[in-house]
Design a protein around this motif. Structure first.
Motif, PDB file in Angstrom:
ATOM      1  N   ASP A 159       0.827  -1.210   0.000  1.00  0.00           N
ATOM      2  CA  ASP A 159       0.000   0.000   0.000  1.00  0.00           C
ATOM      3  C   ASP A 159       0.863   1.262   0.000  1.00  0.00           C
ATOM      4  OD1 ASP A 159      -2.326  -1.430  -0.043  1.00  0.00           O
ATOM      5  OD2 ASP A 159      -2.780  -1.185   2.095  1.00  0.00           O
ATOM      6  N   SER A 160       2.069   1.147   0.527  1.00  0.00           N
ATOM      7  CA  SER A 160       2.950   2.322   0.551  1.00  0.00           C
ATOM      8  C   SER A 160       3.563   2.611  -0.814  1.00  0.00           C
ATOM      9  CB  SER A 160       4.064   2.129   1.587  1.00  0.00           C
ATOM     10  OG  SER A 160       4.965   1.109   1.199  1.00  0.00           O
ATOM     11  N   PHE A 161       3.310   1.710  -1.783  1.00  0.00           N
ATOM     12  CA  PHE A 161       3.849   1.908  -3.136  1.00  0.00           C
ATOM     13  C   PHE A 161       2.732   1.987  -4.177  1.00  0.00           C
ATOM     14  CE2 PHE A 161       7.509   0.226  -0.854  1.00  0.00           C
ATOM     15  CZ  PHE A 161       8.488   1.120  -1.247  1.00  0.00           C
ATOM     16  N   VAL A 162       1.565   2.460  -3.775  1.00  0.00           N
ATOM     17  CA  VAL A 162       0.485   2.718  -4.720  1.00  0.00           C
ATOM     18  C   VAL A 162       0.810   4.003  -5.483  1.00  0.00           C
ATOM     19  CG1 VAL A 162      -1.942   3.331  -4.967  1.00  0.00           C
ATOM     20  CG2 VAL A 162      -1.268   1.523  -3.370  1.00  0.00           C
ATOM     21  N   ILE A 163       0.748   3.928  -6.800  1.00  0.00           N
ATOM     22  CA  ILE A 163       1.104   5.073  -7.644  1.00  0.00           C
ATOM     23  C   ILE A 163       0.042   6.160  -7.506  1.00  0.00           C
ATOM     24  CG2 ILE A 163       1.569   5.819 -10.008  1.00  0.00           C
ATOM     25  CD1 ILE A 163       2.254   2.873 -10.629  1.00  0.00           C
ATOM     26  N   PRO A 164       0.435   7.396  -7.240  1.00  0.00           N
ATOM     27  CA  PRO A 164      -0.545   8.486  -7.188  1.00  0.00           C
ATOM     28  C   PRO A 164      -1.296   8.596  -8.516  1.00  0.00           C
ATOM     29  CG  PRO A 164       1.570   9.198  -6.290  1.00  0.00           C
ATOM     30  CD  PRO A 164       1.796   7.852  -6.917  1.00  0.00           C
ATOM     31  N   PRO A 165      -2.594   8.820  -8.485  1.00  0.00           N
ATOM     32  CA  PRO A 165      -3.387   8.847  -9.725  1.00  0.00           C
ATOM     33  C   PRO A 165      -2.861   9.820 -10.768  1.00  0.00           C
ATOM     34  CG  PRO A 165      -4.844   8.776  -7.836  1.00  0.00           C
ATOM     35  CD  PRO A 165      -3.462   8.958  -7.294  1.00  0.00           C
ATOM     36  N   ASP A 166      -2.320  10.969 -10.347  1.00  0.00           N
ATOM     37  CA  ASP A 166      -1.841  11.945 -11.327  1.00  0.00           C
ATOM     38  C   ASP A 166      -0.520  11.544 -11.972  1.00  0.00           C
ATOM     39  OD1 ASP A 166      -0.400  12.284  -8.981  1.00  0.00           O
ATOM     40  OD2 ASP A 166      -0.197  14.452  -9.231  1.00  0.00           O
ATOM     41  N   ARG A 167       0.089  10.458 -11.507  1.00  0.00           N
ATOM     42  CA  ARG A 167       1.345   9.967 -12.090  1.00  0.00           C
ATOM     43  C   ARG A 167       1.171   8.652 -12.848  1.00  0.00           C
ATOM     44  NH1 ARG A 167       6.338  11.950  -9.692  1.00  0.00           N
ATOM     45  NH2 ARG A 167       5.924  13.658  -8.250  1.00  0.00           N
ATOM     46  N   LEU A 168      -0.040   8.109 -12.801  1.00  0.00           N
ATOM     47  CA  LEU A 168      -0.267   6.773 -13.345  1.00  0.00           C
ATOM     48  C   LEU A 168       0.013   6.699 -14.840  1.00  0.00           C
ATOM     49  CD1 LEU A 168      -1.260   3.990 -12.325  1.00  0.00           C
ATOM     50  CD2 LEU A 168      -3.561   4.659 -13.046  1.00  0.00           C
ATOM     51  N   GLU A 169      -0.490   7.642 -15.604  1.00  0.00           N
ATOM     52  CA  GLU A 169      -0.353   7.572 -17.060  1.00  0.00           C
ATOM     53  C   GLU A 169       1.099   7.656 -17.499  1.00  0.00           C
ATOM     54  OE1 GLU A 169      -2.982   9.824 -19.498  1.00  0.00           O
ATOM     55  OE2 GLU A 169      -4.652   9.697 -18.084  1.00  0.00           O
ATOM     56  N   ARG A 170       1.879   8.506 -16.871  1.00  0.00           N
ATOM     57  CA  ARG A 170       3.278   8.635 -17.302  1.00  0.00           C
ATOM     58  C   ARG A 170       4.082   7.377 -16.960  1.00  0.00           C
ATOM     59  NH1 ARG A 170       4.791  13.600 -13.298  1.00  0.00           N
ATOM     60  NH2 ARG A 170       2.576  13.969 -13.638  1.00  0.00           N
ATOM     61  N   VAL A 171       3.733   6.720 -15.843  1.00  0.00           N
ATOM     62  CA  VAL A 171       4.433   5.479 -15.495  1.00  0.00           C
ATOM     63  C   VAL A 171       4.092   4.382 -16.503  1.00  0.00           C
ATOM     64  CG1 VAL A 171       4.690   3.678 -13.756  1.00  0.00           C
ATOM     65  CG2 VAL A 171       4.555   6.077 -13.047  1.00  0.00           C
ATOM     66  N   PHE A 172       2.817   4.235 -16.826  1.00  0.00           N
ATOM     67  CA  PHE A 172       2.419   3.233 -17.811  1.00  0.00           C
ATOM     68  C   PHE A 172       3.017   3.538 -19.184  1.00  0.00           C
ATOM     69  CE2 PHE A 172      -0.771   1.444 -14.969  1.00  0.00           C
ATOM     70  CZ  PHE A 172      -0.806   0.126 -15.382  1.00  0.00           C
ATOM     71  N   ALA A 173       3.037   4.796 -19.573  1.00  0.00           N
ATOM     72  CA  ALA A 173       3.588   5.159 -20.880  1.00  0.00           C
ATOM     73  C   ALA A 173       5.053   4.746 -20.985  1.00  0.00           C
ATOM     74  CB  ALA A 173       3.436   6.655 -21.119  1.00  0.00           C
ATOM     75  N   ALA A 174       5.810   4.986 -19.924  1.00  0.00           N
ATOM     76  CA  ALA A 174       7.224   4.609 -19.938  1.00  0.00           C
ATOM     77  C   ALA A 174       7.392   3.092 -19.979  1.00  0.00           C
ATOM     78  CB  ALA A 174       7.917   5.184 -18.703  1.00  0.00           C
ATOM     79  N   ALA A 175       6.547   2.370 -19.250  1.00  0.00           N
ATOM     80  CA  ALA A 175       6.640   0.915 -19.234  1.00  0.00           C
ATOM     81  C   ALA A 175       6.326   0.326 -20.607  1.00  0.00           C
ATOM     82  CB  ALA A 175       5.691   0.349 -18.176  1.00  0.00           C
ATOM     83  N   PHE A 176       5.271   0.799 -21.255  1.00  0.00           N
ATOM     84  CA  PHE A 176       4.923   0.290 -22.581  1.00  0.00           C
ATOM     85  C   PHE A 176       5.986   0.658 -23.615  1.00  0.00           C
ATOM     86  CE2 PHE A 176       0.569  -0.358 -21.009  1.00  0.00           C
ATOM     87  CZ  PHE A 176       0.261  -1.561 -21.631  1.00  0.00           C
ATOM     88  N   ALA A 177       6.513   1.864 -23.543  1.00  0.00           N
ATOM     89  CA  ALA A 177       7.508   2.289 -24.530  1.00  0.00           C
ATOM     90  C   ALA A 177       8.768   1.442 -24.443  1.00  0.00           C
ATOM     91  CB  ALA A 177       7.841   3.767 -24.323  1.00  0.00           C
ATOM     92  N   GLU A 178       9.240   1.194 -23.233  1.00  0.00           N
ATOM     93  CA  GLU A 178      10.470   0.411 -23.089  1.00  0.00           C
ATOM     94  C   GLU A 178      10.247  -1.058 -23.411  1.00  0.00           C
ATOM     95  OE1 GLU A 178      14.581  -0.325 -22.222  1.00  0.00           O
ATOM     96  OE2 GLU A 178      13.374   1.388 -22.908  1.00  0.00           O
ATOM     97  N   SER A 179       9.091  -1.605 -23.036  1.00  0.00           N
ATOM     98  CA  SER A 179       8.835  -3.008 -23.368  1.00  0.00           C
ATOM     99  C   SER A 179       8.740  -3.190 -24.885  1.00  0.00           C
ATOM    100  CB  SER A 179       7.564  -3.508 -22.676  1.00  0.00           C
ATOM    101  OG  SER A 179       6.417  -2.840 -23.150  1.00  0.00           O
ATOM    102  N   ARG A 180       8.180  -2.221 -25.585  1.00  0.00           N
ATOM    103  CA  ARG A 180       8.115  -2.323 -27.035  1.00  0.00           C
ATOM    104  C   ARG A 180       9.508  -2.212 -27.653  1.00  0.00           C
ATOM    105  NH1 ARG A 180       8.064  -0.114 -31.929  1.00  0.00           N
ATOM    106  NH2 ARG A 180       6.431  -0.790 -33.393  1.00  0.00           N
ATOM    107  N   ARG A 181      10.304  -1.273 -27.161  1.00  0.00           N
ATOM    108  CA  ARG A 181      11.647  -1.090 -27.700  1.00  0.00           C
ATOM    109  C   ARG A 181      12.465  -2.366 -27.552  1.00  0.00           C
ATOM    110  NH1 ARG A 181      16.705  -0.316 -26.471  1.00  0.00           N
ATOM    111  NH2 ARG A 181      16.368  -0.530 -24.227  1.00  0.00           N
ATOM    112  N   ARG A 182      12.409  -2.973 -26.391  1.00  0.00           N
ATOM    113  CA  ARG A 182      13.195  -4.183 -26.150  1.00  0.00           C
ATOM    114  C   ARG A 182      12.675  -5.359 -26.973  1.00  0.00           C
ATOM    115  NH1 ARG A 182      15.983  -4.715 -20.657  1.00  0.00           N
ATOM    116  NH2 ARG A 182      16.416  -2.562 -20.053  1.00  0.00           N
ATOM    117  N   THR A 183      11.362  -5.479 -27.090  1.00  0.00           N
ATOM    118  CA  THR A 183      10.797  -6.563 -27.892  1.00  0.00           C
ATOM    119  C   THR A 183      11.217  -6.436 -29.350  1.00  0.00           C
ATOM    120  OG1 THR A 183       8.893  -6.773 -26.410  1.00  0.00           O
ATOM    121  CG2 THR A 183       8.635  -7.633 -28.641  1.00  0.00           C
ATOM    122  N   ALA A 184      11.179  -5.213 -29.884  1.00  0.00           N
ATOM    123  CA  ALA A 184      11.520  -4.986 -31.289  1.00  0.00           C
ATOM    124  C   ALA A 184      12.981  -5.290 -31.586  1.00  0.00           C
ATOM    125  CB  ALA A 184      11.192  -3.553 -31.682  1.00  0.00           C
TER     126      ALA A 184
END
Length: 417
Positions: A159-184
């Protein structure tokens, strides 16, 4: 519509696997109308779906049609087919058998849990071991701060590591971008493939991929639920790259469009797909690299201290293994009658460390999906062991994503070690 004009017996007159495959797709779509969770995606011709869904076909009749299709396939001699034809024939047999079993269950037939798992998903559940969770609990106990109640400490820590709602989109965007880069870097992604992320409410899951066809996925993230910092990368890999989105774009291009194998345009719950989706994170983010990426990128974006990344990873890894193994064992006990509903819910709370609300929701999923937890836990082990750690591991993983392999194919081919 006159159903007899579409049966497997009619297809046998031409010995045409295309006819078998087309009718199989309709059967899966018919069954999906009774069991919406059975069909993960459909990206075949709209006309086929529209024709299928103009009528409602009861599960017992679908089971009968599946038996007809199996009889048709039995009359096709695989020795007279080329390599691709034999592969298609074997895969169609496995897919239609699973359809027959699932339709039969919906029609009122019953199977013991282990028999259902093998019939539907092609893998046996793990052997019963009353002490299966002790090592995982010990790992969590050693990692988590404080003393006392393990479940309470685990939930308080995460619970102490729940992402604040206003930061959620940027965290997901970075995760998807890097996973795609590595997969490619390892896999040739089909031209024009595209993945979008939407934030939704009122859903029972954390994240879900709606594959729309034409190389496009819409991954929906539930903004109602608290999302801890360990989840975005897992969701990005499992639902996106190199997970479900990657597999479906590759198979749509290579099997449906290039070969015309329409049976792969409908995606029922399946062991290999689930196993590959979960294992994909380990392919592109081996342990130390996963920790490093979270430490350098995701933790700062979420506003957390990067020094905690290794500890969160250790706790999350043990909890994930606990969840997948535990779901299977709780499902077996509940559905075979060895556990009461109350006892099953207690195991989800006390052993899997879920809060009461989450435990109740998990129990409802188990009751709805039957032996499906086996596909998640054992599918992962099957793909992991098949891929191995040899020099050809990416070739093996690419085969899992691109070819219509069944669980038995991976077992027979063994591990590369």
């Amino acid at each position: 519509m006159e159903f007899s004009t579409h049966t497997g017996e009619n297809a046998a007159d031409t010995g045409d696997m295309d006819a078998v495959a087309r009718f199989y797709v309709k059967c899966v779509l018919w069954l999906g109308a009774h069991d919406p969770s059975y069909v993960d995606a459909y990206f075949g011709p709209a006309a086929v779906r529209e024709e299928a869904l103009t009528v409602t076909v009861p599960p017992d009749r679908i089971a009968g049609y599946a038996a007809d299709l199996l009889a048709t396939l039995d009359r096709i001699d695989p020795d007279r087919l080329g390599d691709a034809g034999r592969m298609r024939h074997a895969c169609l047999q496995g897919m239609v058998r699973a359809l027959e079993v699932r339709a039969g269950l919906l029609a009122g037939k019953s199977l013991a849990f282990d028999a259902e798992a093998e019939a539907l998903f092609g893998v046996p559940p793990p052997e019963d071991d009353p002490a299966w969770y002790e090592e995982l609990h010990a790992a969590l106990d050693a990692s988590l701060p404080g003393t006392g109640d393990l479940a309470g400490r685990y939930r308080a820590f995460m619970d102490s590591f729940v992402i604040p709602p206003d930061r959620l989109e940027r965290v997901f965007a970075a995760a998807f971008a890097e996973s795609r880069r590595r997969t490619a870097e390892h896999l040739p992604l089909p031209a024009g493939e595209r993945l979008e992320v939407a934030y939704v409410t009122g859903k029972p899951w954390e994240a879900y991929n709606r594959y729309l066809g034409d190389g496009t996925s819409l991954v929906q993230v539930n903004a109602d639920l608290p999302v801890t910092i360990d989840r975005p990368l897992t969701h990005a890999c499992r639902e996106g790259y190199p997970g479900h989105h990657t597999m479906w774009t590759i198979r749509e291009a290579a099997l449906v469009r290039a070969r015309g194998w329409i049976e792969h345009s409908v995606v029922p719950l399946a062991t290999v797909a689930e196993g590959a989706a979960r294992f994909g994170e380990e392919m592109i983010f081996p342990g130390p690299e996963r920790v490093r990426f979270r430490e350098e990128v995701l933790f700062p974006l979420a506003g957390f201290d990067p020094a905690d990344a290794a500890l969160v990873d250790a706790v999350s890894t043990a909890a994930t293994d606990l969840t997948f193994s535990g779901n299977t064992r709780v499902a077996r006990g509940l559905l075979d009658g060895a556990l009461s509903r109350e006892d099953a819910c207690g195991l989800l709370r006390d052993v899997l460390l879920l809060d009461p609300e989450t435990a109740e929701a998990r129990l409802r999923v188990i009751e709805e999906l039957g032996a499906y937890p086996v596909a998640l836990s054992e599918g992962y082990r099957l793909v992991r062991d098949y891929v191995g750690d040899g020099a050809d591991r990416w070739e093996r993983f690419a085969r899992v994503l691109a070819e219509p392999v069944l669980p038995g194919d991976l077992i027979l081919n063994g591990s590369s070690g």
